[in-house]
Design a protein around this motif. Structure first.
Motif, PDB file in Angstrom:
ATOM      1  N   MET A 149       0.832  -1.185   0.000  1.00 27.59           N
ATOM      2  CA  MET A 149       0.000   0.000   0.000  1.00 27.59           C
ATOM      3  C   MET A 149       0.870   1.240   0.000  1.00 27.59           C
ATOM      4  SD  MET A 149      -3.191  -0.686  -0.014  1.00 27.59           S
ATOM      5  CE  MET A 149      -4.598  -1.299   0.778  1.00 27.59           C
ATOM      6  N   LEU A 150       0.381   2.233  -0.687  1.00 29.02           N
ATOM      7  CA  LEU A 150       1.030   3.534  -0.730  1.00 29.02           C
ATOM      8  C   LEU A 150       0.086   4.554  -0.114  1.00 29.02           C
ATOM      9  CD1 LEU A 150       3.294   5.425  -1.814  1.00 29.02           C
ATOM     10  CD2 LEU A 150       1.943   5.589  -3.917  1.00 29.02           C
ATOM     11  N   HIS A 151       0.584   5.306   0.845  1.00 25.79           N
ATOM     12  CA  HIS A 151      -0.203   6.355   1.492  1.00 25.79           C
ATOM     13  C   HIS A 151       0.312   7.694   1.002  1.00 25.79           C
ATOM     14  CE1 HIS A 151      -1.904   3.405   4.251  1.00 25.79           C
ATOM     15  NE2 HIS A 151      -0.685   2.892   4.283  1.00 25.79           N
ATOM     16  N   VAL A 152      -0.604   8.622   0.791  1.00 28.01           N
ATOM     17  CA  VAL A 152      -0.231   9.945   0.296  1.00 28.01           C
ATOM     18  C   VAL A 152      -0.924  10.995   1.149  1.00 28.01           C
ATOM     19  CG1 VAL A 152      -0.350  11.541  -1.664  1.00 28.01           C
ATOM     20  CG2 VAL A 152       0.058   9.100  -2.064  1.00 28.01           C
ATOM     21  N   ILE A 153      -0.168  12.016   1.505  1.00 24.85           N
ATOM     22  CA  ILE A 153      -0.713  13.231   2.099  1.00 24.85           C
ATOM     23  C   ILE A 153      -0.386  14.339   1.105  1.00 24.85           C
ATOM     24  CG2 ILE A 153      -0.590  14.886   3.994  1.00 24.85           C
ATOM     25  CD1 ILE A 153      -1.763  12.165   4.815  1.00 24.85           C
ATOM     26  N   THR A 176     -12.187  10.055  -8.489  1.00 27.22           N
ATOM     27  CA  THR A 176     -10.954   9.446  -7.999  1.00 27.22           C
ATOM     28  C   THR A 176     -11.253   8.194  -7.196  1.00 27.22           C
ATOM     29  OG1 THR A 176      -9.783  11.556  -7.972  1.00 27.22           O
ATOM     30  CG2 THR A 176      -8.914   9.805  -6.551  1.00 27.22           C
ATOM     31  N   ARG A 177     -12.267   8.251  -6.341  1.00 25.14           N
ATOM     32  CA  ARG A 177     -12.618   7.071  -5.547  1.00 25.14           C
ATOM     33  C   ARG A 177     -13.018   5.889  -6.425  1.00 25.14           C
ATOM     34  NH1 ARG A 177     -15.975  10.801  -1.346  1.00 25.14           N
ATOM     35  NH2 ARG A 177     -14.204  11.362  -0.006  1.00 25.14           N
ATOM     36  N   ALA A 178     -13.467   6.166  -7.641  1.00 24.29           N
ATOM     37  CA  ALA A 178     -13.868   5.101  -8.574  1.00 24.29           C
ATOM     38  C   ALA A 178     -12.684   4.525  -9.353  1.00 24.29           C
ATOM     39  CB  ALA A 178     -14.928   5.633  -9.542  1.00 24.29           C
ATOM     40  N   GLU A 179     -11.521   5.128  -9.236  1.00 26.89           N
ATOM     41  CA  GLU A 179     -10.349   4.661  -9.981  1.00 26.89           C
ATOM     42  C   GLU A 179      -9.847   3.320  -9.450  1.00 26.89           C
ATOM     43  OE1 GLU A 179      -7.112   7.490 -10.446  1.00 26.89           O
ATOM     44  OE2 GLU A 179      -8.578   9.129 -10.297  1.00 26.89           O
ATOM     45  N   ASP A 180      -9.352   2.512 -10.372  1.00 27.54           N
ATOM     46  CA  ASP A 180      -8.728   1.245 -10.006  1.00 27.54           C
ATOM     47  C   ASP A 180      -7.509   1.532  -9.129  1.00 27.54           C
ATOM     48  OD1 ASP A 180      -8.255  -1.579 -10.079  1.00 27.54           O
ATOM     49  OD2 ASP A 180      -6.654  -1.193 -11.534  1.00 27.54           O
ATOM     50  N   GLY A 181      -7.429   0.894  -7.996  1.00 28.87           N
ATOM     51  CA  GLY A 181      -6.280   1.043  -7.119  1.00 28.87           C
ATOM     52  C   GLY A 181      -6.438   2.085  -6.034  1.00 28.87           C
ATOM     53  N   CYS A 182      -7.530   2.845  -6.044  1.00 24.97           N
ATOM     54  CA  CYS A 182      -7.760   3.841  -4.996  1.00 24.97           C
ATOM     55  C   CYS A 182      -8.506   3.179  -3.842  1.00 24.97           C
ATOM     56  CB  CYS A 182      -8.579   5.016  -5.526  1.00 24.97           C
ATOM     57  SG  CYS A 182      -8.918   6.270  -4.264  1.00 24.97           S
ATOM     58  N   HIS A 183      -7.918   3.204  -2.660  1.00 24.17           N
ATOM     59  CA  HIS A 183      -8.550   2.629  -1.469  1.00 24.17           C
ATOM     60  C   HIS A 183      -9.137   3.700  -0.556  1.00 24.17           C
ATOM     61  CE1 HIS A 183      -7.153  -1.489  -2.187  1.00 24.17           C
ATOM     62  NE2 HIS A 183      -6.071  -0.917  -2.693  1.00 24.17           N
ATOM     63  N   GLU A 184      -8.552   4.908  -0.590  1.00 18.55           N
ATOM     64  CA  GLU A 184      -9.074   6.013   0.218  1.00 18.55           C
ATOM     65  C   GLU A 184      -8.701   7.314  -0.461  1.00 18.55           C
ATOM     66  OE1 GLU A 184      -8.735   8.197   4.573  1.00 18.55           O
ATOM     67  OE2 GLU A 184      -7.253   6.695   4.030  1.00 18.55           O
ATOM     68  N   TYR A 185      -9.624   8.266  -0.426  1.00 17.35           N
ATOM     69  CA  TYR A 185      -9.374   9.605  -0.969  1.00 17.35           C
ATOM     70  C   TYR A 185     -10.273  10.549  -0.195  1.00 17.35           C
ATOM     71  CZ  TYR A 185      -7.823  12.757  -4.693  1.00 17.35           C
ATOM     72  OH  TYR A 185      -7.220  13.761  -5.417  1.00 17.35           O
ATOM     73  N   THR A 186      -9.723  11.157   0.854  1.00 16.97           N
ATOM     74  CA  THR A 186     -10.503  11.952   1.798  1.00 16.97           C
ATOM     75  C   THR A 186      -9.978  13.377   1.842  1.00 16.97           C
ATOM     76  OG1 THR A 186     -10.877   9.977   3.137  1.00 16.97           O
ATOM     77  CG2 THR A 186     -11.263  12.106   4.200  1.00 16.97           C
ATOM     78  N   ALA A 230       2.026   2.539  -9.256  1.00 16.56           N
ATOM     79  CA  ALA A 230       1.451   2.564 -10.600  1.00 16.56           C
ATOM     80  C   ALA A 230       0.029   3.119 -10.585  1.00 16.56           C
ATOM     81  CB  ALA A 230       1.476   1.170 -11.222  1.00 16.56           C
ATOM     82  N   ALA A 231      -0.751   2.757  -9.580  1.00 15.82           N
ATOM     83  CA  ALA A 231      -2.125   3.269  -9.483  1.00 15.82           C
ATOM     84  C   ALA A 231      -2.119   4.779  -9.252  1.00 15.82           C
ATOM     85  CB  ALA A 231      -2.882   2.556  -8.366  1.00 15.82           C
ATOM     86  N   LEU A 232      -1.215   5.254  -8.400  1.00 10.23           N
ATOM     87  CA  LEU A 232      -1.131   6.699  -8.162  1.00 10.23           C
ATOM     88  C   LEU A 232      -0.658   7.422  -9.415  1.00 10.23           C
ATOM     89  CD1 LEU A 232      -1.321   9.173  -6.336  1.00 10.23           C
ATOM     90  CD2 LEU A 232       1.019   8.680  -5.585  1.00 10.23           C
ATOM     91  N   ASP A 233       0.336   6.875 -10.086  1.00 12.79           N
ATOM     92  CA  ASP A 233       0.821   7.507 -11.312  1.00 12.79           C
ATOM     93  C   ASP A 233      -0.281   7.578 -12.361  1.00 12.79           C
ATOM     94  OD1 ASP A 233       3.287   7.825 -10.101  1.00 12.79           O
ATOM     95  OD2 ASP A 233       4.167   6.056 -11.058  1.00 12.79           O
ATOM     96  N   ALA A 234      -1.085   6.525 -12.488  1.00 16.04           N
ATOM     97  CA  ALA A 234      -2.204   6.539 -13.431  1.00 16.04           C
ATOM     98  C   ALA A 234      -3.234   7.594 -13.046  1.00 16.04           C
ATOM     99  CB  ALA A 234      -2.845   5.151 -13.504  1.00 16.04           C
ATOM    100  N   HIS A 235      -3.421   7.813 -11.757  1.00 17.53           N
ATOM    101  CA  HIS A 235      -4.357   8.815 -11.246  1.00 17.53           C
ATOM    102  C   HIS A 235      -4.057  10.197 -11.814  1.00 17.53           C
ATOM    103  CE1 HIS A 235      -6.452  11.375  -8.370  1.00 17.53           C
ATOM    104  NE2 HIS A 235      -5.297  11.798  -7.879  1.00 17.53           N
TER     105      HIS A 235
END
Length: 95
Positions: free
Chosen positions: A1-5, A29-39, A60-65
C-alpha cells in the motif's frame, strides 16, 4: 500500500474555489482502479489549507491517477487557485 498526504494552500480569496475544485475530483478518484481512500480534510487552524489523505494499491495506481481527465483539469487550475505548489508526500508503513 502507498499512502499519500497532499497539502494545498489557497491563494487569498480562492479558499472556497479551491475547496470546490478538490471536492469535484473526489467521486471520480474514488472510482479509480487502485484507490482505497481519498478523503478531503480542512485544517481548522488555517483556513484555506486543505489536505487530501489518500491510500493507493501501489505507485502505478497513483501515477495513473495523475493522468486521469479529472486530475488534468484540476492541475490546470492550480496556478489560479494555489499560493504555492502542492506538497505531496508518498509514504509507506514501516512497522
Amino acid at each position: 500500500m502507498l499512502h499519500v498526504i497532499a497539502e494545498f494552500t489557497a491563494r487569498p480569496g480562492q479558499e472556497e474555489a479551491l475547496r470546490q475544485a478538490l471536492e469535484e475530483v473526489l467521486a471520480p478518484t474514488r472510482a479509480e482502479d487502485g484507490c482505497h481512500e481519498y478523503t478531503l480534510l480542512g485544517d481548522a487552524a488555517r483556513p484555506g489549507h486543505l489536505i487530501l489523505r489518500e491510500t493507493w494499491r501501489d505507485d502505478a495506481a497513483l501515477d495513473a491517477h495523475f493522468g486521469q481527465p479529472h486530475m488534468k483539469r484540476l492541475i490546470a487550475r492550480f496556478d489560479a487557485l494555489l499560493a504555492a505548489p502542492p506538497a505531496i508526500h508518498r509514504l509507506r508503513e514501516l512497522g
